[in-house]
Every structure is written in structure tokens, then in C-alpha cells.
Design a protein around this motif. Structure first.
Motif, PDB file in Angstrom:
ATOM      1  N   SER A  88     -22.794   1.562  29.225  1.00 47.21           N
ATOM      2  CA  SER A  88     -22.706   3.310  29.820  1.00 47.21           C
ATOM      3  C   SER A  88     -22.007   3.716  31.378  1.00 47.21           C
ATOM      4  O   SER A  88     -21.794   3.642  32.311  1.00 47.21           O
ATOM      5  CB  SER A  88     -24.239   2.787  31.437  1.00 47.21           C
ATOM      6  N   TYR A  89     -21.113   4.922  30.629  1.00 48.41           N
ATOM      7  CA  TYR A  89     -19.743   5.069  31.052  1.00 48.41           C
ATOM      8  C   TYR A  89     -19.606   6.316  32.266  1.00 48.41           C
ATOM      9  O   TYR A  89     -20.798   6.621  31.610  1.00 48.41           O
ATOM     10  CB  TYR A  89     -18.937   5.429  30.159  1.00 48.41           C
ATOM     11  N   LYS A  90     -18.913   6.005  32.880  1.00 49.17           N
ATOM     12  CA  LYS A  90     -19.101   6.692  34.139  1.00 49.17           C
ATOM     13  C   LYS A  90     -17.500   8.127  33.903  1.00 49.17           C
ATOM     14  O   LYS A  90     -16.361   7.229  33.515  1.00 49.17           O
ATOM     15  CB  LYS A  90     -19.310   6.156  35.430  1.00 49.17           C
ATOM     16  N   LYS A  91     -17.833   8.964  34.736  1.00 48.89           N
ATOM     17  CA  LYS A  91     -16.453   9.837  35.233  1.00 48.89           C
ATOM     18  C   LYS A  91     -16.054   8.959  35.628  1.00 48.89           C
ATOM     19  O   LYS A  91     -16.268   9.248  37.097  1.00 48.89           O
ATOM     20  CB  LYS A  91     -17.113  10.979  35.111  1.00 48.89           C
ATOM     21  N   SER A  92     -14.336   8.585  34.986  1.00 49.75           N
ATOM     22  CA  SER A  92     -13.292   7.703  36.274  1.00 49.75           C
ATOM     23  C   SER A  92     -12.250   7.689  35.206  1.00 49.75           C
ATOM     24  O   SER A  92     -11.777   8.337  34.488  1.00 49.75           O
ATOM     25  CB  SER A  92     -14.523   6.812  36.040  1.00 49.75           C
ATOM     26  N   LYS A  93     -11.481   7.308  36.679  1.00 53.15           N
ATOM     27  CA  LYS A  93      -9.727   7.349  36.061  1.00 53.15           C
ATOM     28  C   LYS A  93      -9.965   6.018  35.045  1.00 53.15           C
ATOM     29  O   LYS A  93      -8.625   5.408  34.670  1.00 53.15           O
ATOM     30  CB  LYS A  93      -9.156   7.473  37.517  1.00 53.15           C
ATOM     31  N   VAL A  94     -10.611   5.183  35.476  1.00 54.80           N
ATOM     32  CA  VAL A  94     -11.118   3.865  34.804  1.00 54.80           C
ATOM     33  C   VAL A  94     -10.983   4.622  33.281  1.00 54.80           C
ATOM     34  O   VAL A  94     -12.700   4.978  33.060  1.00 54.80           O
ATOM     35  CB  VAL A  94     -11.534   2.902  34.887  1.00 54.80           C
ATOM     36  N   PRO A  95     -10.387   3.705  32.115  1.00 55.20           N
ATOM     37  CA  PRO A  95     -10.719   4.505  30.995  1.00 55.20           C
ATOM     38  C   PRO A  95     -11.973   3.642  30.032  1.00 55.20           C
ATOM     39  O   PRO A  95     -12.093   2.554  30.963  1.00 55.20           O
ATOM     40  CB  PRO A  95      -9.690   3.985  29.839  1.00 55.20           C
ATOM     41  N   ARG A  96     -12.274   4.316  29.279  1.00 54.72           N
ATOM     42  CA  ARG A  96     -13.608   4.531  28.932  1.00 54.72           C
ATOM     43  C   ARG A  96     -13.379   2.634  28.095  1.00 54.72           C
ATOM     44  O   ARG A  96     -14.606   1.925  27.803  1.00 54.72           O
ATOM     45  CB  ARG A  96     -14.278   4.980  27.530  1.00 54.72           C
ATOM     46  N   TRP A  97     -12.599   2.357  27.386  1.00 51.14           N
ATOM     47  CA  TRP A  97     -12.226   0.930  27.279  1.00 51.14           C
ATOM     48  C   TRP A  97     -12.512  -0.046  28.290  1.00 51.14           C
ATOM     49  O   TRP A  97     -13.361  -1.321  27.815  1.00 51.14           O
ATOM     50  CB  TRP A  97     -10.647   0.822  26.125  1.00 51.14           C
ATOM     51  N   GLU A  98     -12.218  -0.153  29.539  1.00 53.25           N
ATOM     52  CA  GLU A  98     -11.905  -0.738  30.230  1.00 53.25           C
ATOM     53  C   GLU A  98     -13.121  -0.946  30.972  1.00 53.25           C
ATOM     54  O   GLU A  98     -13.911  -2.025  31.070  1.00 53.25           O
ATOM     55  CB  GLU A  98     -11.027  -0.541  31.533  1.00 53.25           C
TER      56      GLU A  98
END
Length: 194
Positions: A88-98
Motif C-alpha cells: 500500500s504505497y505512500k507518497k514519500s521520499k521513500v522509493p516505491r521499491w523500498e
């Protein structure tokens, strides 16, 4: 030997299950532990969906629709409990793959604690995880992807003693390229000053 290492060495995938499965409340306790995986920025970019009883038939019909068939795909009926793993991807500086790696980590940790609690577990993946009919059956949002299902049930009595062959760790661990033997290492591309 006890703890996490023993759990990892004893882990195996199960293809057959008895009808025994953790209750909803027992599952909540196990998820509380599994949810402690490393998580950059503590985003919690995952969720789980519990499928029991007729939920498994609904999933079987959704997989059938994905295959262009009106029948019920039978594999979801092999275990009394399926747990859908959702990134459940969040908008963030953390990349999607991570973020996906965190969701996968939760799934693996949950499989370990389920095994330690005495249950058989099998993580099923495949092309069905990306099928629109299957996503719709799970109520996935636009920012979500299904990573697979943990099939969970009781361990058949005659299979309890089987153990997977341990890997040879020397095949998978190497030094950093460019490492020299004996102390003073130079950074590649930089000249040492005299």
C-alpha cells in the motif's frame, strides 16, 4: 540454538494443510510482531486481507474470470486461511521499491511467526496477483498492489519432521569488490598522497 535463527533454519513451505488455522484474535497478535520489520520513515506501506470460508471461493471465481473462465479456480480452497499481502504505497521520499520490500518483509516475518505458532504456511504468488478481477475482489486502491497470499493451515502429522536442506552460505556472501588483503585499502579512483 533458539529464537530467530532456529525459526529460519526450520522454515519450509507446506503444500498440504489440515483444517486447523489461527483465530482472528490469534492472528492479530502474530501480525503485531510481524509488523515490526525495518520500515524507512515508518510509513507502514502494507496491509493484509484475511480470507476464510466463502472468501476463498470468491477469490477462486476472480482468478477464473482473470483466466477467461466462469468456473472456480480451486487452489484457494487448499488451506482454511489465506492472508493477502498488499503493498500500500505512500507518497514519500521513500522509493516505491523500498516500500514494496517492507511489505514483503512483513509477509516473510508473518510466515515465520505463524510457523513458530505451529501452523503450516505457503506463500503463493504469480500472474494472478496483477489481474484486474483479482484486484477488484480484494478492494485494492490505485496505490496498491497484491504481492501474493500466505496459505495457512495445520501441519499434517506425518510431515512435521521434514526439514529443508540448509544452504551453503559461502556461495552467497562475498567481500566488496576491490578489497585488498592486509589492511590499508585505497579508495578506487583516488591516488594516495605521499
Amino acid at each position: 540454538m533458539t529464537g530467530a535463527l532456529e525459526a529460519m533454519l526450520d522454515r519450509r513451505s507446506w503444500s498440504k494443510f489440515t483444517d486447523d488455522a489461527p483465530s482472528h484474535h490469534e492472528l492479530l497478535d502474530l501480525i503485531a510482531g510481524a509488523g515490526r520489520v525495518a520500515d524507512h520513515s515508518s510509513l507502514k506501506p502494507w496491509r493484509l486481507i484475511e480470507l476464510r470460508g466463502d472468501d476463498r471461493r470468491r477469490l477462486g471465481r476472480a482468478i477464473g474470470r482473470a483466466e477467461g473462465d466462469s468456473g472456480v479456480y480451486s487452489k484457494p480452497l487448499r488451506a482454511p486461511l489465506l492472508i493477502a499481502i498488499v503493498a500500500s504505497y505512500k507518497k514519500s521520499k521513500v522509493p516505491r521499491w523500498e516500500q514494496e520490500a517492507v511489505a514483503s518483509g512483513v509477509a516473510h516475518a508473518l510466515s515465520l511467526v505463524l510457523d513458530e505458532a505451529g501452523y503450516a504456511v505457503f506463500w503463493r504468488t504469480g500472474s494472478y496477483t496483477r489481474a484486474k478481477a483479482v484486484a477488484k475482489a480484494h478492494g485494492l486502491g490505485k496505490n496498491e498492489e497484491l504481492l501474493g497470499w500466505l496459505y495457512v493451515g495445520g501441519k499434517p502429522a506425518r510431515s512435521r519432521a521434514l526439514r529443508r536442506k540448509t544452504i551453503d552460505p559461502t556461495r552467497f556472501l562475498s567481500p566488496m569488490p576491490g578489497r585488498h588483503s592486509g589492511g590499508g585499502e585505497k579508495a578506487k579512483g583516488k591516488k594516495s598522497k605521499k
